[in-house]
Design an enzyme around this catalytic site. Structure first.
Site, mmCIF file in Angstrom:
data_model
loop_
_atom_site.group_PDB
_atom_site.id
_atom_site.type_symbol
_atom_site.label_atom_id
_atom_site.label_comp_id
_atom_site.label_asym_id
_atom_site.label_seq_id
_atom_site.Cartn_x
_atom_site.Cartn_y
_atom_site.Cartn_z
ATOM 1 N N ARG A 139 -7.596 7.537 5.010
ATOM 2 C CA ARG A 139 -7.412 7.654 6.309
ATOM 3 C C ARG A 139 -7.436 9.028 6.752
ATOM 4 O O ARG A 139 -6.552 9.910 6.339
ATOM 5 C CB ARG A 139 -6.274 6.806 6.974
ATOM 6 N N ASN A 173 3.894 0.470 2.089
ATOM 7 C CA ASN A 173 4.049 -0.681 3.191
ATOM 8 C C ASN A 173 4.141 -1.894 2.447
ATOM 9 O O ASN A 173 3.453 -2.123 1.749
ATOM 10 C CB ASN A 173 2.743 -0.537 3.917
ATOM 11 N N SER A 201 -2.549 -2.799 5.963
ATOM 12 C CA SER A 201 -4.024 -3.198 6.551
ATOM 13 C C SER A 201 -5.139 -2.392 5.999
ATOM 14 O O SER A 201 -4.743 -1.277 5.400
ATOM 15 C CB SER A 201 -3.875 -3.077 7.894
ATOM 16 N N LYS A 223 12.422 2.354 5.279
ATOM 17 C CA LYS A 223 12.322 3.914 5.159
ATOM 18 C C LYS A 223 13.821 4.173 4.538
ATOM 19 O O LYS A 223 13.903 5.094 3.727
ATOM 20 C CB LYS A 223 11.949 4.560 6.396
ATOM 21 N N GLU A 234 5.063 7.008 2.337
ATOM 22 C CA GLU A 234 5.809 5.642 2.487
ATOM 23 C C GLU A 234 4.914 4.542 1.789
ATOM 24 O O GLU A 234 3.958 4.719 1.318
ATOM 25 C CB GLU A 234 5.884 5.332 4.170
ATOM 26 N N GLU A 245 7.726 0.750 11.474
ATOM 27 C CA GLU A 245 6.537 0.660 10.951
ATOM 28 C C GLU A 245 5.548 0.733 12.021
ATOM 29 O O GLU A 245 5.736 0.720 13.361
ATOM 30 C CB GLU A 245 6.300 -0.749 10.172
ATOM 31 N N GLY A 246 4.213 1.336 11.716
ATOM 32 C CA GLY A 246 3.088 0.973 12.619
ATOM 33 C C GLY A 246 2.672 2.220 13.262
ATOM 34 O O GLY A 246 1.740 2.291 14.095
ATOM 35 N N LYS A 276 12.591 10.419 10.922
ATOM 36 C CA LYS A 276 11.756 8.858 10.978
ATOM 37 C C LYS A 276 12.896 7.694 11.047
ATOM 38 O O LYS A 276 13.781 7.606 10.352
ATOM 39 C CB LYS A 276 11.256 8.433 9.330
ATOM 40 N N ARG A 281 0.641 -1.079 -0.235
ATOM 41 C CA ARG A 281 0.049 0.067 -0.116
ATOM 42 C C ARG A 281 0.970 1.101 0.024
ATOM 43 O O ARG A 281 1.679 1.428 1.016
ATOM 44 C CB ARG A 281 -0.892 0.042 1.251
HETATM 45 P P1 ADP Z 1 4.702 4.507 9.493
HETATM 46 O O1 ADP Z 1 5.507 3.400 9.097
HETATM 47 O O2 ADP Z 1 4.832 4.444 10.991
HETATM 48 O O3 ADP Z 1 3.446 4.416 9.341
HETATM 49 P P2 ADP Z 1 4.987 6.787 8.180
HETATM 50 O O4 ADP Z 1 5.986 7.068 7.236
HETATM 51 O O5 ADP Z 1 3.761 6.431 7.291
HETATM 52 O O6 ADP Z 1 5.417 5.670 9.232
HETATM 53 O O7 ADP Z 1 4.466 7.937 9.016
HETATM 54 C C1 ADP Z 1 3.445 7.843 10.062
HETATM 55 C C2 ADP Z 1 2.300 9.018 9.794
HETATM 56 O O8 ADP Z 1 3.364 10.255 10.062
HETATM 57 C C3 ADP Z 1 1.869 9.222 8.529
HETATM 58 O O9 ADP Z 1 0.666 8.427 8.302
HETATM 59 C C4 ADP Z 1 1.868 10.939 8.441
HETATM 60 O O10 ADP Z 1 0.526 11.091 9.265
HETATM 61 C C5 ADP Z 1 3.054 11.403 9.283
HETATM 62 N N1 ADP Z 1 3.905 11.756 8.320
HETATM 63 C C6 ADP Z 1 4.766 10.834 7.708
HETATM 64 N N2 ADP Z 1 5.679 11.467 6.959
HETATM 65 C C7 ADP Z 1 5.391 12.811 6.733
HETATM 66 C C8 ADP Z 1 5.676 13.810 5.989
HETATM 67 N N3 ADP Z 1 6.858 13.624 5.253
HETATM 68 N N4 ADP Z 1 5.327 14.949 6.328
HETATM 69 C C9 ADP Z 1 4.133 14.983 6.826
HETATM 70 N N5 ADP Z 1 3.515 13.875 7.730
HETATM 71 C C10 ADP Z 1 4.402 12.906 7.716
HETATM 72 MG MG MG Z 2 2.552 4.695 7.495
#
Ligand code: ADP
Ligand code: MG
Length: 474
Positions: A450, A146, A151, A305, A144, A368-369, A364, A125
């Site tokens: 979401r 996944n 899910s 990442k 990102e 994940e999660g 970051k 996803r």
């Molecule tokens: P995870 O693997 O924990 O889901 P993500 O990269 O999806 O990591 O980051 C989690 C959340 O953080 C995302 O759902 C988003 O709301 C926020 N986020 C992540 N990267 C960014 C970004 N570059 N700018 C703004 N918000 C971000």
């Molecule tokens: Mg995410």
């Protein structure tokens, strides 16, 4: 974009009526989740949280996200087969991140032994936000991708019907009819079914590998249901079951509890807390087996990442996807700025820039999660502390995306009904199957929207922050 439902949001009594109807419709349609109090029992269940109203999504960006998904499928699949790229890219990370290092060791170990698996199944996803940071029209930017345990494809298949009902209750039948059909469950199941078929044993089962806490079981059951409808048996097991009752025969066929397993669908195994020593041993057994793993360990690593950050380097996509200039252009257009914190001049420079301008970036870790990223003042403090230590290589930096907030109601059991300023994240499901070197399926399986209140920087639906939504194309 803001203000799509302004007229509706002013009518307090109508909103209350619609919210009551919405919750009952969610239960009726199966947008369900087990409760926090009883995460492993279905005696009493509730609805998965969702928005009262669908959220505006620019149609051009929605189409762009669909149009690039098959390219991402091909890219992830290519990375998973490129040992040299994974080795080089993750070299600095595995020195400081024990979890990635352990996954990587299993990856090398199975390659050394020689892969018994010849059919490969990817379900991913790709998540995006709509960036309004630069002047002009909003831009689609990938958050990102996944590649393991992605899910909410199941519940997303049932959420549209809820929003359709809400719009009708609010007197907007015309708008209701504009909500797009969406059925990721069916798409994900057709990938699993294809892999099962190519595995080639009618008596073999599909094994969902599941976590200890199973609040989100109905999301998984939606996909499972599609498989039973195709007369494919599904079993649900934990790593511990595999450790205790799993074995390989001479041809490295996988048996668990006496049943041959054709496909292992991981809804588990993506974070360190999923593993103790026995679980690592179980993971190794699964990876060594002939069963189709969704994903295999190389594909899980392709979703880190650190890999995402390296892909954004000039020339990298060209190396990974030679001769595919158009796909590369589509993929690259979705990249936000991503920066390596590896030890060296490049990392020193970007670390200093981020410390001076913490609100422009997200820090970051390789996790994940949800709930792991750092922002603003916290980002500054952490980076200040680790900037001269190799520990900083366990993180990447990313430009912060700035979506336009919109007003909505987030419906959650036992929560008062109140309006919130919200931002949304669009996910597109990709499914592909490869047999040997040949890609025999490459599909886009649907979408997930979401939405969360702006004050929550991080976290998804399972983390209790975001809620399910439906895109309303504008
Ligand atoms: P995870 O693997 O924990 O889901 P993500 O990269 O999806 O990591 O980051 C989690 C959340 O953080 C995302 O759902 C988003 O709301 C926020 N986020 C992540 N990267 C960014 C970004 N570059 N700018 C703004 N918000 C971000
Ligand atoms: Mg995410």
């Amino acid at each position: 974009m803001a203000g799509l439902w302004d007229a509706v949001l002013r009518g307090e009594a109508a909103v209350r009526r619609a919210a009551t109807a919405a919750v009952d419709t969610a239960l009726l349609e199966g947008v369900l989740m087990r409760t926090e109090a009883e995460p492993n029992a279905s005696d009493v269940v509730s609805y998965a949280p969702f928005t009262l109203l669908p959220s505006a999504v620019p149609s051009a960006l929605f189409e762009q996200a669909y149009a690039v998904q098959q390219d991402f499928n091909v890219l992830v699949d290519a990375i998973s087969q490129n040992k040299e790229f994974l080795e080089r890219t993750l070299a600095s990370t595995i020195k400081v991140d024990d979890f990635t290092a352990r996954l990587f060791r299993i990856h090398l170990q199975v390659l050394e032994e020689g892969l018994a698996q010849s059919v490969f199944l990817g379900i991913n996803r790709s998540d995006y936000m709509f960036d309004c940071g630069a002047p002009g029209v909003p831009a689609l930017k990938q958050i990102e991708i996944n590649t393991i345990a992605a899910s909410f494809g199941g519940l997303a298949s049932r959420t549209t019907a809820v929003h359709r009902r809400v719009l009708k209750v609010l007197g907007m039948s015309e708008e209701a009819s504009r909500l797009l059909p969406n059925n990721p469950s069916e798409g994900l199941a057709s990938g699993i079914a294809k892999a099962w078929e190519l595995y080639g044993s009618r008596s073999a089962v599909v094994m969902f590998l599941v976590e200890q806490v199973q609040r989100n079981i109905f999301d998984q059951r939606c996909v499972e249901n599609e498989l039973w409808n195709r007369n494919i048996r599904v079993i649900r097991k934990r790593f511990r079951d595999v450790f205790e009752k799993g074995s390989l025969d001479d041809a490295r066929r996988l048996f668990v509890d006496g049943q041959e397993v054709a496909v292992v669908y991981y809804r588990e195994g993506y974070v360190p807390k999923n593993y103790d020593q026995q679980n690592w041993e179980a993971r190794l057994l699964l990876e060594r087996s002939r069963a189709v793993k969704c994903p295999d360990i190389a594909t899980q690593l392709a979703g880190t990442k650190k890999v995402q950050q390296e892909l954004s380097r000039p020339g990298m996509l060209e190396k990974l996807l030679p001769g595919r200039a158009e796909a590369i252009a589509r993929i690259r257009a979705t990249f936000a700025g991503l920066y390596s914190l590896d030890v060296g001049e490049e990392g020193d420079k970007i670390a200093a820039t981020a410390i001076a301008n913490p609100d422009r970036f997200v820090l970051k870790p390789q996790r994940e999660g949800g709930g792991n990223n750092l922002y603003g003042e916290e980002l500054r403090q952490v980076l200040e502390k680790i900037k001269d230590s190799p520990e900083r290589t366990s993180y990447i930096l990313m430009d912060k995306i700035q979506p336009q907030p919109a007003t909505n109601y987030l419906l959650r059991a036992h929560s008062p009904l109140k309006a919130s300023e919200c931002i949304s994240e669009l996910g597109i499901f990709g499914v592909y199957v490869r047999q040997g070197k040949e890609l025999v399926m490459n599909e886009v399986a649907g979408h997930l929207l979401r939405t969360k209140a702006v004050e929550h920087a991080d976290g998804g639906v399972a983390a209790g922050v975001a809620v399910l939504d439906t895109p309303y194309l504008v």
